[in-house]
Write a protein that holds these residues in place. Structure first.
Motif, mmCIF file in Angstrom:
data_model
loop_
_atom_site.group_PDB
_atom_site.id
_atom_site.type_symbol
_atom_site.label_atom_id
_atom_site.label_comp_id
_atom_site.label_asym_id
_atom_site.label_seq_id
_atom_site.Cartn_x
_atom_site.Cartn_y
_atom_site.Cartn_z
ATOM 1 N N PRO A 124 3.574 11.640 13.161
ATOM 2 C CA PRO A 124 2.370 12.321 12.654
ATOM 3 C C PRO A 124 2.002 11.951 11.213
ATOM 4 C CG PRO A 124 3.757 13.858 13.847
ATOM 5 C CD PRO A 124 4.528 12.570 13.736
ATOM 6 N N GLU A 125 3.000 11.866 10.329
ATOM 7 C CA GLU A 125 2.673 11.539 8.934
ATOM 8 C C GLU A 125 2.133 10.122 8.802
ATOM 9 O OE1 GLU A 125 6.996 11.056 9.827
ATOM 10 O OE2 GLU A 125 5.745 12.825 9.873
ATOM 11 N N LEU A 126 2.635 9.203 9.643
ATOM 12 C CA LEU A 126 2.137 7.828 9.629
ATOM 13 C C LEU A 126 0.707 7.775 10.159
ATOM 14 C CD1 LEU A 126 2.575 4.834 9.134
ATOM 15 C CD2 LEU A 126 3.696 4.690 11.365
ATOM 16 N N LEU A 127 0.450 8.500 11.242
ATOM 17 C CA LEU A 127 -0.905 8.540 11.799
ATOM 18 C C LEU A 127 -1.898 9.140 10.804
ATOM 19 C CD1 LEU A 127 -0.083 9.646 15.454
ATOM 20 C CD2 LEU A 127 -0.758 7.354 14.656
ATOM 21 N N LYS A 128 -1.476 10.143 10.071
ATOM 22 C CA LYS A 128 -2.336 10.785 9.070
ATOM 23 C C LYS A 128 -2.703 9.795 7.961
ATOM 24 C CE LYS A 128 -2.390 14.650 5.828
ATOM 25 N NZ LYS A 128 -1.607 15.749 5.262
ATOM 26 N N ILE A 129 -1.719 9.055 7.484
ATOM 27 C CA ILE A 129 -1.972 8.077 6.422
ATOM 28 C C ILE A 129 -2.850 6.935 6.947
ATOM 29 C CG2 ILE A 129 -0.895 6.380 4.888
ATOM 30 C CD1 ILE A 129 1.498 8.360 4.696
ATOM 31 N N ALA A 130 -2.592 6.486 8.158
ATOM 32 C CA ALA A 130 -3.408 5.426 8.758
ATOM 33 C C ALA A 130 -4.865 5.868 8.859
ATOM 34 C CB ALA A 130 -2.854 5.042 10.129
ATOM 35 N N ASP A 131 -5.079 7.101 9.269
ATOM 36 C CA ASP A 131 -6.436 7.640 9.374
ATOM 37 C C ASP A 131 -7.099 7.699 7.992
ATOM 38 O OD1 ASP A 131 -8.570 8.864 10.964
ATOM 39 O OD2 ASP A 131 -8.063 10.707 9.858
ATOM 40 N N TYR A 133 -6.710 5.802 5.432
ATOM 41 C CA TYR A 133 -7.097 4.481 4.946
ATOM 42 C C TYR A 133 -7.914 3.685 5.970
ATOM 43 C CZ TYR A 133 -3.933 5.288 1.061
ATOM 44 O OH TYR A 133 -3.326 5.803 -0.057
ATOM 45 N N HIS A 134 -8.179 4.283 7.117
ATOM 46 C CA HIS A 134 -8.906 3.604 8.203
ATOM 47 C C HIS A 134 -8.187 2.310 8.601
ATOM 48 C CE1 HIS A 134 -12.042 6.526 7.493
ATOM 49 N NE2 HIS A 134 -12.049 6.175 6.215
ATOM 50 N N ARG A 135 -6.890 2.444 8.785
ATOM 51 C CA ARG A 135 -6.030 1.325 9.149
ATOM 52 C C ARG A 135 -5.183 1.700 10.350
ATOM 53 N NH1 ARG A 135 -7.057 -3.293 5.946
ATOM 54 N NH2 ARG A 135 -8.272 -2.476 4.222
ATOM 55 N N THR A 136 -4.526 0.698 10.911
ATOM 56 C CA THR A 136 -3.600 0.977 12.006
ATOM 57 C C THR A 136 -2.272 1.446 11.399
ATOM 58 O OG1 THR A 136 -2.627 -1.230 12.049
ATOM 59 C CG2 THR A 136 -4.631 -0.896 13.379
ATOM 60 N N PRO A 137 -1.468 2.160 12.179
ATOM 61 C CA PRO A 137 -0.143 2.521 11.675
ATOM 62 C C PRO A 137 0.676 1.291 11.264
ATOM 63 C CG PRO A 137 -0.667 3.855 13.582
ATOM 64 C CD PRO A 137 -1.757 2.813 13.462
ATOM 65 N N ALA A 138 0.562 0.209 12.028
ATOM 66 C CA ALA A 138 1.299 -1.017 11.682
ATOM 67 C C ALA A 138 0.865 -1.536 10.313
ATOM 68 C CB ALA A 138 1.092 -2.089 12.745
ATOM 69 N N GLN A 139 -0.419 -1.504 10.032
ATOM 70 C CA GLN A 139 -0.897 -1.970 8.730
ATOM 71 C C GLN A 139 -0.342 -1.107 7.598
ATOM 72 O OE1 GLN A 139 -5.097 -1.945 9.838
ATOM 73 N NE2 GLN A 139 -5.193 -4.134 9.319
ATOM 74 N N ILE A 168 -3.625 -6.719 5.256
ATOM 75 C CA ILE A 168 -2.984 -5.619 4.516
ATOM 76 C C ILE A 168 -3.101 -5.784 3.009
ATOM 77 C CG2 ILE A 168 -1.333 -5.180 6.385
ATOM 78 C CD1 ILE A 168 0.808 -6.515 4.468
ATOM 79 N N PHE A 169 -3.818 -6.802 2.577
ATOM 80 C CA PHE A 169 -3.846 -7.105 1.151
ATOM 81 C C PHE A 169 -5.114 -6.623 0.450
ATOM 82 C CE2 PHE A 169 -1.056 -10.215 3.186
ATOM 83 C CZ PHE A 169 0.116 -9.922 2.515
ATOM 84 N N ASP A 170 -5.983 -5.942 1.188
ATOM 85 C CA ASP A 170 -7.217 -5.469 0.574
ATOM 86 C C ASP A 170 -7.247 -3.948 0.419
ATOM 87 O OD1 ASP A 170 -7.439 -4.938 3.281
ATOM 88 O OD2 ASP A 170 -9.514 -5.632 3.454
ATOM 89 N N PHE A 171 -6.091 -3.327 0.496
ATOM 90 C CA PHE A 171 -5.983 -1.897 0.207
ATOM 91 C C PHE A 171 -4.601 -1.635 -0.371
ATOM 92 C CE2 PHE A 171 -3.834 -1.943 4.244
ATOM 93 C CZ PHE A 171 -3.039 -0.806 4.313
ATOM 94 N N GLU A 172 -4.462 -0.499 -1.000
ATOM 95 C CA GLU A 172 -3.186 -0.127 -1.599
ATOM 96 C C GLU A 172 -2.919 1.350 -1.318
ATOM 97 O OE1 GLU A 172 -1.485 -0.122 -6.084
ATOM 98 O OE2 GLU A 172 -2.335 -2.025 -5.350
ATOM 99 N N LEU A 173 -1.706 1.651 -0.913
ATOM 100 C CA LEU A 173 -1.319 3.038 -0.692
ATOM 101 C C LEU A 173 -1.141 3.723 -2.044
ATOM 102 C CD1 LEU A 173 1.375 2.425 2.070
ATOM 103 C CD2 LEU A 173 -0.961 3.237 2.417
ATOM 104 N N ASP A 174 -1.641 4.937 -2.171
ATOM 105 C CA ASP A 174 -1.437 5.632 -3.442
ATOM 106 C C ASP A 174 -0.005 6.176 -3.508
ATOM 107 O OD1 ASP A 174 -1.320 8.334 -2.359
ATOM 108 O OD2 ASP A 174 -3.509 8.329 -2.258
ATOM 109 N N SER A 175 0.410 6.566 -4.682
ATOM 110 C CA SER A 175 1.803 6.923 -4.905
ATOM 111 C C SER A 175 2.270 8.059 -3.997
ATOM 112 C CB SER A 175 2.039 7.286 -6.366
ATOM 113 O OG SER A 175 1.238 8.389 -6.735
#
Length: 180
Positions: A124-131, A133-139, A168-175
């Motif tokens: 669930p936490e991975l799916l939430k983060i993927a959503d 950033y509008h990315r796949t969980p793998a990304q 995966i190089f055009d976005f960055e996960l926030d802290s």
């Protein structure tokens, strides 16, 4: 990149030369010792020689723990450039990563997507983060590892997944999202 599954100097030297001939090439970009065999110092010595002779541009290890890596460092003239170890969200290898980084060795992940572990990509936490950033969980997983300074080599034969894995190089996960 290729790996040697040999044990000892002579066998490794012969195997590398045969592989280069089979691939009809003068060099490999990277050669790793596939896993510890008990005769790693002699195997690594053959890799060092191939590196010094220009047959290999980089040398390293795979599946070696900190003590095994340190033994290679202590008994060699060329520090391994890479240690490829299983690394993913459920096994982040933080201590090993710090050890490798402190010695200037690149940490390369195999199985960064969890090798099909049940529920890995559906957490669930991975799916939430993927959503978010509008990315796949793998990304998200690959970006997470990349931001941690880990080289990733995801395995797929699916062209769509290959394209996604490279995007995966055009976005960055926030802290806040780095504590997956």
């Amino acid at each position: 990149t290729t790996k040697v599954q040999t044990s000892g100097y002579a066998e490794t030297k012969r195997g590398l030369d045969e592989s280069l001939k089979r691939f009809n090439n003068d060099y490999f970009d990277l050669v790793l010792i596939h896993w510890p065999t008990g005769n790693d110092l002699e195997t690594y010595r053959a890799l060092e020689e191939a590196y010094q002779d220009g047959k290999v541009r980089a040398i390293g290890l795979s599946n070696f723990n900190a003590a095994q890596v340190q033994q290679i460092i202590d008994n060699s003239t060329v520090v391994p450039m890479v240690d490829q170890i299983e690394t993913h969200l459920r096994w982040q290898q933080k201590r090993m990563h710090a050890f490798l980084a402190s010695r200037g060795i690149i940490h390369e992940s195999y199985a960064p997507l969890g090798e099909g572990q049940p529920g890995f990509m559906d957490a669930p936490e991975l799916l939430k983060i993927a959503d978010k950033y509008h990315r796949t969980p793998a990304q998200v997983v690959l970006r997470f590892l990349n931001q941690e300074g880990i080289v990733v080599i995801p395995k797929t034969l699916n062209p769509k997944h290959m394209a996604d894995n490279l995007a995966i190089f055009d976005f960055e996960l926030d802290s806040g999202d780095l504590h997956i």
